[in-house]
Structure formats: structure tokens, C-alpha cells
Design an enzyme around this catalytic site. Structure first.
Site, short mmCIF file in Angstrom:
data_model
loop_
_atom_site.label_atom_id
_atom_site.label_comp_id
_atom_site.label_asym_id
_atom_site.label_seq_id
_atom_site.Cartn_x
_atom_site.Cartn_y
_atom_site.Cartn_z
N HIS A 128 0.81 -1.21 0.00
CA HIS A 128 0.00 0.00 0.00
C HIS A 128 0.86 1.27 0.00
O HIS A 128 0.34 2.36 -0.28
CB HIS A 128 -0.98 0.00 1.18
CG HIS A 128 -0.37 0.31 2.52
ND1 HIS A 128 0.02 -0.67 3.41
CD2 HIS A 128 -0.09 1.49 3.14
CE1 HIS A 128 0.49 -0.11 4.51
NE2 HIS A 128 0.46 1.20 4.37
N ASP A 137 0.38 -7.54 1.62
CA ASP A 137 0.80 -6.15 1.77
C ASP A 137 2.31 -6.01 1.82
O ASP A 137 2.87 -5.30 2.65
CB ASP A 137 0.17 -5.51 3.01
CG ASP A 137 0.11 -3.98 2.89
OD1 ASP A 137 0.44 -3.44 1.81
OD2 ASP A 137 -0.25 -3.33 3.88
N GLY A 151 3.24 7.04 7.64
CA GLY A 151 4.63 7.22 7.23
C GLY A 151 5.55 6.16 7.78
O GLY A 151 6.66 5.95 7.27
N ASN A 152 5.12 5.46 8.84
CA ASN A 152 5.89 4.33 9.38
C ASN A 152 5.74 3.07 8.53
O ASN A 152 6.61 2.19 8.57
CB ASN A 152 5.44 4.00 10.80
CG ASN A 152 6.19 4.79 11.86
OD1 ASN A 152 5.60 5.57 12.59
ND2 ASN A 152 7.50 4.58 11.95
N SER A 153 4.65 2.98 7.78
CA SER A 153 4.38 1.77 7.02
C SER A 153 5.54 1.43 6.09
O SER A 153 6.04 2.29 5.37
CB SER A 153 3.11 1.94 6.19
OG SER A 153 1.98 2.02 7.01
N LEU A 165 -3.54 -8.65 -9.02
CA LEU A 165 -4.76 -7.99 -9.46
C LEU A 165 -4.62 -6.48 -9.50
O LEU A 165 -5.24 -5.81 -10.31
CB LEU A 165 -5.93 -8.36 -8.53
CG LEU A 165 -6.51 -9.76 -8.64
CD1 LEU A 165 -7.68 -9.92 -7.68
CD2 LEU A 165 -6.94 -10.06 -10.06
N GLY A 166 -3.82 -5.92 -8.58
CA GLY A 166 -3.71 -4.47 -8.51
C GLY A 166 -4.82 -3.84 -7.70
O GLY A 166 -5.37 -2.81 -8.09
N VAL A 167 -5.17 -4.47 -6.57
CA VAL A 167 -6.27 -3.97 -5.74
C VAL A 167 -5.83 -3.87 -4.28
O VAL A 167 -4.92 -4.57 -3.84
CB VAL A 167 -7.51 -4.89 -5.83
CG1 VAL A 167 -8.11 -4.86 -7.22
CG2 VAL A 167 -7.17 -6.32 -5.42
#
Length: 290
Positions: free
Chosen positions: A44, A73, A143-145, A190-192
Site C-alpha cells: 500500500h 501487503d 509514514g511508518n508503514s 490484481l492491482g487492488v
């Protein structure tokens, strides 16, 4: 551990952590996994059309998206650089409750911010399927992701992904290593962006209780070309309903041209629809939702 040695661990982690610019989608973090420019982050985070990576020495480099899995993810980026300060991954199966956990990231514009806590558990969480998470009492912010969760020696035990209550959830380092080893043998995507939900009772398929709602679709992706829309609820493949987040990931695995038949709900959920999505190297055509 002395204050001086902890400072050295923190500095080395900062050097192995990057700031990812994803255009108007904002910023996130990433981890230099290999010295030749392989960077691991969250899927993401790596959703922008033009990705740039800022290193600890303020250099900015264009990045290309090599592979990702929206269900797990996790994403892999590549930058054209050598001799980068790569992180040291740990064996996350050896992580135990009560160990010190260190998170580095770029929350709310603060580059290289550090927060500490302790590991609470390693394992699955209700509602998120069978996937294990390193669950730690560290504070995460936007921003930590994609940034590192490390042990007291500075070895990476996970990739920070989200917060659940007062806990930070990180993808275990062993799961990242497994994804990296199989990413070249899996070209299905898939790009979802998805989120697990309970299927509305008004659906004609009352026997189903689990679905994956589509939150966002990447332009030009197989999902976009197949006419899927945000708000659609993916139920499963033909004859195989989804019951966990990982079920879709398993359905996407493979290489080469192939077709995936997806069943989904849309609108008033009065009937189950179907769409055929080309995967792999298949020449993509616009699918027709029945």
C-alpha cells in the site's frame, strides 16, 4: 546494552531505512534488503505511478516496482545503486514475547524517527486470516508503514504494516524472505487494495459469510481492465469461496498466461456476478462482468 551501543544500533537502522515518495499518495518507509538496491516495503506504500526513494544521505533515486502482493501487503522495489547499507534480517521464528522492539520510519514528515517497545506476541490475529504478525507495543503513525521493526541487535524481525489498537503489526521477516524467494516464480497480481468483510445477508448466496471488499484499484491493472470497481466484494473463484485473506493470494499464484474466474457482488448484492481476469503474460483484454 549500553547507551553508546544502542545509539550505534539505531544509527545503522536509520541508514538501512529509506523514505519512499509516492507522488500525491504521500510518503512511506522501506528497508534496504540487499546492498545492490533491493528495497522491501508495504504494497500500500508502493502504489504511486512515479516512485522515488530517499536514502539516509539525502540522495534521491527513481525506483521501479519489481513485485508485490496486495493480500500480504508486501512489495519489492529496485533502485540503481550499489554498496547500500543493507539491513540484517533475523529469524522471526525465534522472536519471543518480552523482547525489545525498535521501529524506524518517517511518520508525519519526521525522517528517521525511532520508537521502542516490547514484543507482545508473534502469530495470527482474529479476522486477519492465518498469517502471522509480529505484534509489538511500539507507536506507529502514517509514514511508518514499510519501515523496519528490529530487535535489540538491530536485526529486522518484521516490516511495519499497520496498527491494531495499541499494538503495531509487522510482517515477520521470515514471511518476507519467503515472498522474496517466490516472487520470481509468481507473476499473478490484481492491482487492488482489499479488506475482509462479512457478506451482506441480502445476498442471494446466503451460505457465504466472508468476502474481500475492493477499496482501491490501480490504474491499468488486471482488476481495472476486468471492470472491477471499488465497493465490489470478491467472494471466491468458481466453486471455491474465499474464507481467509490468503485464499486469494493462493488463487493468484503461478506463472505464465492463465485465466482467473472471480465471483463477486456489486450494488444491491441481489446476484452473484462473474468476471474472467487474464493473469501472467497473457495479453489483457477488458473482462466482462456477468
Amino acid at each position: 546494552m549500553s547507551v553508546a551501543s544502542f545509539g550505534e544500533v539505531a544509527e545503522n537502522l536509520r541508514r538501512s531505512t529509506v523514505l519512499i515518495h509516492a507522488g500525491r499518495r504521500g510518503n512511506g518507509s522501506g528497508v534496504i534488503w540487499t546492498s545492490d538496491g533491493l528495497i522491501v516495503t508495504n504494497a500500500h506504500v508502493a502504489r504511486g505511478a512515479h516512485l522515488r526513494v530517499q536514502l539516509w544521505d539525502a540522495r534521491e533515486l527513481d525506483a521501479t516496482l519489481e513485485s508485490f502482493d496486495a493480500v500480504r501487503d508486501v512489495a519489492v522495489l529496485r533502485v540503481n545503486a550499489k554498496n547500500l547499507p543493507a539491513a540484517r534480517p533475523a529469524d522471526s521464528s525465534r522472536v519471543r514475547s518480552g523482547e525489545l522492539a525498535i521501529a524506524i520510519g518517517n511518520p508525519l514528515g519526521f525522517v528517521g524517527a525511532l520508537t521502542t517497545g516490547v514484543v507482545h506476541a508473534v502469530g495470527p490475529l482474529p479476522g486477519l486470516g492465518p498469517q502471522s504478525w509480529v505484534q509489538a507495543g511500539v507507536r506507529l503513525a502514517p509514514g511508518n508503514s514499510g519501515g523496519p521493526l528490529a530487535d535489540a541487535a538491530g536485526r529486522i524481525i518484521g516490516i511495519n504494516t499497520m496498527a491494531a489498537g495499541q499494538l503495531a503489526l509487522a510482517i515477520p521477516s521470515n514471511a518476507v524472505a519467503e515472498f522474496l524467494s517466490g516472487s520470481r516464480q509468481n507473476d499473478g497480481w490484481l492491482g487492488v487494495t482489499l479488506y475482509p468483510v462479512q457478506v451482506p445477508k441480502s445476498s442471494t448466496r446466503t451460505s457465504k459469510s466472508f468476502g474481500l471488499v475492493v477499496l482501491e484499484i490501480q490504474p491499468g491493472s488486471p482488476a481495472a481492465q476486468a471492470s472491477l470497481l471499488p465497493g465490489d466484494i470478491l467472494l471466491g473463484t468458481e466453486g471455491r469461496p474465499f474464507s481467509l485473506l490468503d485464499d486469494l493470494s493462493r488463487a493468484l499464484r503461478g506463472t505464465g498466461p492463465r485465466l482467473l474466474r472471480i465471483e463477486f457482488l456489486r450494488g444491491d448484492y441481489s446476484r452473484v456476478r462473474r468476471v474472467t481476469i487474464p493473469l501472467g503474460n497473457q495479453v489483457t483484454r477488458r473482462g466482462v462482468a456477468a
